[in-house]
Design a protein around this motif. Structure first.
Motif, mmCIF file in Angstrom:
data_model
loop_
_atom_site.group_PDB
_atom_site.id
_atom_site.type_symbol
_atom_site.label_atom_id
_atom_site.label_comp_id
_atom_site.label_asym_id
_atom_site.label_seq_id
_atom_site.Cartn_x
_atom_site.Cartn_y
_atom_site.Cartn_z
ATOM 1 N N TYR A 130 -8.103 5.251 -27.675
ATOM 2 C CA TYR A 130 -7.565 3.888 -27.756
ATOM 3 C C TYR A 130 -8.287 3.012 -26.723
ATOM 4 C CZ TYR A 130 -3.761 6.499 -29.978
ATOM 5 O OH TYR A 130 -3.028 7.329 -30.781
ATOM 6 N N PRO A 131 -9.503 2.553 -27.029
ATOM 7 C CA PRO A 131 -10.288 1.799 -26.045
ATOM 8 C C PRO A 131 -9.590 0.537 -25.536
ATOM 9 C CG PRO A 131 -11.604 2.287 -27.994
ATOM 10 C CD PRO A 131 -10.223 2.744 -28.288
ATOM 11 N N GLY A 132 -8.698 -0.026 -26.322
ATOM 12 C CA GLY A 132 -7.992 -1.235 -25.900
ATOM 13 C C GLY A 132 -7.057 -1.016 -24.730
ATOM 14 N N LEU A 133 -6.742 0.244 -24.411
ATOM 15 C CA LEU A 133 -5.876 0.532 -23.264
ATOM 16 C C LEU A 133 -6.587 0.388 -21.927
ATOM 17 C CD1 LEU A 133 -3.848 3.691 -24.400
ATOM 18 C CD2 LEU A 133 -3.022 1.358 -24.131
ATOM 19 N N ALA A 134 -7.896 0.449 -21.915
ATOM 20 C CA ALA A 134 -8.655 0.412 -20.662
ATOM 21 C C ALA A 134 -8.338 -0.854 -19.877
ATOM 22 C CB ALA A 134 -10.148 0.479 -20.944
ATOM 23 N N GLY A 135 -7.828 -0.653 -18.672
ATOM 24 C CA GLY A 135 -7.541 -1.779 -17.795
ATOM 25 C C GLY A 135 -6.267 -2.544 -18.108
ATOM 26 N N GLN A 136 -5.545 -2.138 -19.147
ATOM 27 C CA GLN A 136 -4.299 -2.842 -19.495
ATOM 28 C C GLN A 136 -3.254 -2.613 -18.408
ATOM 29 O OE1 GLN A 136 -3.451 -4.978 -22.017
ATOM 30 N NE2 GLN A 136 -5.640 -4.930 -22.415
ATOM 31 N N PRO A 137 -2.466 -3.636 -18.092
ATOM 32 C CA PRO A 137 -1.429 -3.459 -17.076
ATOM 33 C C PRO A 137 -0.240 -2.683 -17.630
ATOM 34 C CG PRO A 137 -1.414 -5.708 -17.918
ATOM 35 C CD PRO A 137 -2.571 -5.012 -18.567
ATOM 36 N N PHE A 138 0.209 -1.686 -16.890
ATOM 37 C CA PHE A 138 1.385 -0.888 -17.226
ATOM 38 C C PHE A 138 2.412 -1.084 -16.118
ATOM 39 C CE2 PHE A 138 0.418 2.641 -20.459
ATOM 40 C CZ PHE A 138 -0.499 1.866 -21.140
ATOM 41 N N PHE A 139 3.672 -1.227 -16.497
ATOM 42 C CA PHE A 139 4.787 -1.486 -15.588
ATOM 43 C C PHE A 139 5.678 -0.249 -15.633
ATOM 44 C CE2 PHE A 139 8.731 -4.548 -15.553
ATOM 45 C CZ PHE A 139 9.054 -4.176 -14.261
ATOM 46 N N LYS A 140 5.704 0.560 -14.553
ATOM 47 C CA LYS A 140 6.432 1.836 -14.542
ATOM 48 C C LYS A 140 7.156 2.037 -13.215
ATOM 49 C CE LYS A 140 4.457 3.176 -18.455
ATOM 50 N NZ LYS A 140 5.150 3.088 -19.695
ATOM 51 N N ILE A 141 7.884 3.165 -13.120
ATOM 52 C CA ILE A 141 8.617 3.557 -11.919
ATOM 53 C C ILE A 141 7.898 4.744 -11.281
ATOM 54 C CG2 ILE A 141 10.814 4.434 -11.038
ATOM 55 C CD1 ILE A 141 12.107 3.304 -13.625
ATOM 56 N N VAL A 142 7.746 4.713 -9.967
ATOM 57 C CA VAL A 142 7.174 5.861 -9.260
ATOM 58 C C VAL A 142 8.233 6.960 -9.246
ATOM 59 C CG1 VAL A 142 6.310 6.730 -7.056
ATOM 60 C CG2 VAL A 142 5.672 4.432 -7.815
ATOM 61 N N ALA A 143 7.909 8.101 -9.856
ATOM 62 C CA ALA A 143 8.845 9.226 -9.919
ATOM 63 C C ALA A 143 8.390 10.402 -9.071
ATOM 64 C CB ALA A 143 9.025 9.677 -11.365
ATOM 65 N N GLY A 144 7.106 10.421 -8.692
ATOM 66 C CA GLY A 144 6.589 11.525 -7.904
ATOM 67 C C GLY A 144 5.532 11.072 -6.923
ATOM 68 N N THR A 174 0.801 -1.231 0.000
ATOM 69 C CA THR A 174 0.000 0.000 0.000
ATOM 70 C C THR A 174 0.830 1.276 0.000
ATOM 71 O OG1 THR A 174 -0.180 -0.127 2.406
ATOM 72 C CG2 THR A 174 -1.970 -1.103 1.114
ATOM 73 N N ALA A 175 2.101 1.189 0.360
ATOM 74 C CA ALA A 175 2.942 2.390 0.398
ATOM 75 C C ALA A 175 4.048 2.274 -0.648
ATOM 76 C CB ALA A 175 3.549 2.559 1.784
ATOM 77 N N PHE A 176 4.246 3.358 -1.389
ATOM 78 C CA PHE A 176 5.258 3.355 -2.444
ATOM 79 C C PHE A 176 6.153 4.576 -2.296
ATOM 80 C CE2 PHE A 176 1.468 1.222 -3.960
ATOM 81 C CZ PHE A 176 1.997 -0.007 -4.321
ATOM 82 N N ASP A 177 7.409 4.420 -2.660
ATOM 83 C CA ASP A 177 8.380 5.507 -2.610
ATOM 84 C C ASP A 177 8.891 5.788 -4.013
ATOM 85 O OD1 ASP A 177 8.417 5.896 0.207
ATOM 86 O OD2 ASP A 177 9.639 4.081 0.410
ATOM 87 N N ARG A 178 9.540 6.937 -4.184
ATOM 88 C CA ARG A 178 10.183 7.231 -5.461
ATOM 89 C C ARG A 178 11.168 6.116 -5.786
ATOM 90 N NH1 ARG A 178 10.799 11.659 -2.837
ATOM 91 N NH2 ARG A 178 9.268 13.263 -3.193
ATOM 92 N N GLY A 179 11.160 5.682 -7.026
ATOM 93 C CA GLY A 179 12.065 4.627 -7.452
ATOM 94 C C GLY A 179 11.471 3.228 -7.390
ATOM 95 N N ASP A 180 10.320 3.066 -6.745
ATOM 96 C CA ASP A 180 9.660 1.753 -6.711
ATOM 97 C C ASP A 180 9.068 1.446 -8.081
ATOM 98 O OD1 ASP A 180 10.219 1.379 -4.043
ATOM 99 O OD2 ASP A 180 8.192 1.871 -3.336
ATOM 100 N N PHE A 181 9.135 0.193 -8.477
ATOM 101 C CA PHE A 181 8.490 -0.267 -9.699
ATOM 102 C C PHE A 181 7.082 -0.722 -9.329
ATOM 103 C CE2 PHE A 181 12.953 -0.645 -10.551
ATOM 104 C CZ PHE A 181 13.080 -0.292 -11.877
ATOM 105 N N VAL A 182 6.097 -0.324 -10.145
ATOM 106 C CA VAL A 182 4.709 -0.716 -9.877
ATOM 107 C C VAL A 182 4.051 -1.241 -11.148
ATOM 108 C CG1 VAL A 182 4.359 0.872 -7.937
ATOM 109 C CG2 VAL A 182 3.841 1.635 -10.250
#
Length: 190
Positions: free
Chosen positions: A97-111, A77-85
């Protein structure tokens, strides 16, 4: 003279069907067939039922991050800068782009909530650090708008990829990520 009408010949099972049936009777082929069947069921479920991964092992085939294999930890439940989510997409771009709805995205918390955001000539800075250049257009020519909020809103995260073409919080069309969208924290392996 009437055309020659011969009854249609009824053919037996196709060669593919006969081959599959023969393999099913072969004990050595049962395990590979079972594995193939499970892969097809998982692919069908991912494409047509629910795109959110249900197993903790993730495979990333995009260029948005340099990692290809990662482990997903749910219920964080808690994330810091630099964590991957890993999160489910619900930005404004879903309208185009309706196909994007609900698609999983893998990114870095920057803010984090309350972090200042600054945009100078489409160069985006969050909490004083450079996070990337906001491109003018998508791959298919649609305009992209840089983030306008002066701070990361309360209850949201600013996320980014590492690639120049990453579709992330630099753009209003992608937006910020609410905690309810986050599936879990990701630990990259390879």
């Amino acid at each position: 003279m009437a055309p020659d009408r011969t009854p249609r010949q009824v053919r037996g099972p196709s060669l593919l069907w006969r081959s599959m049936a023969a393999m099913a009777h072969d004990r050595q082929a049962r395990i590979p067939l079972a594995v193939l069947f499970v892969i097809w069921v998982l692919a069908f479920q991912r494409l047509f039922v629910d795109p959110v991964p249900r197993v903790p092992l993730l495979v990333n085939w995009t260029a948005s991050l340099p990692y290809h294999v990662a482990w997903l930890e749910r219920d964080v439940t808690a994330f810091d800068r630099g964590d991957f989510v890993l999160y489910t997409f619900s930005g404004k771009a879903v309208a185009d782009y309706p196909g994007l709805a609900g698609q999983p995205f893998f990114k870095i918390v920057a803010g984090l909530p309350g972090d200042p955001i600054r945009v100078e000539d489409r160069n985006v800075f969050v909490a004083g650090g450079y996070v990337g250049f906001a491109k003018l257009r998508t791959f298919d020519g649609r305009p992209l708008t840089p983030v306008k909020s002066p701070v990361v809103p309360a209850g949201h995260y600013y996320v980014r990829g590492t690639g120049a073409d990453s579709f992330d919080s630099r753009y209003q069309e992608a937006g910020f990520v609410a905690p309810a969208q986050i599936v879990g924290k990701v630990t990259p392996w390879l």
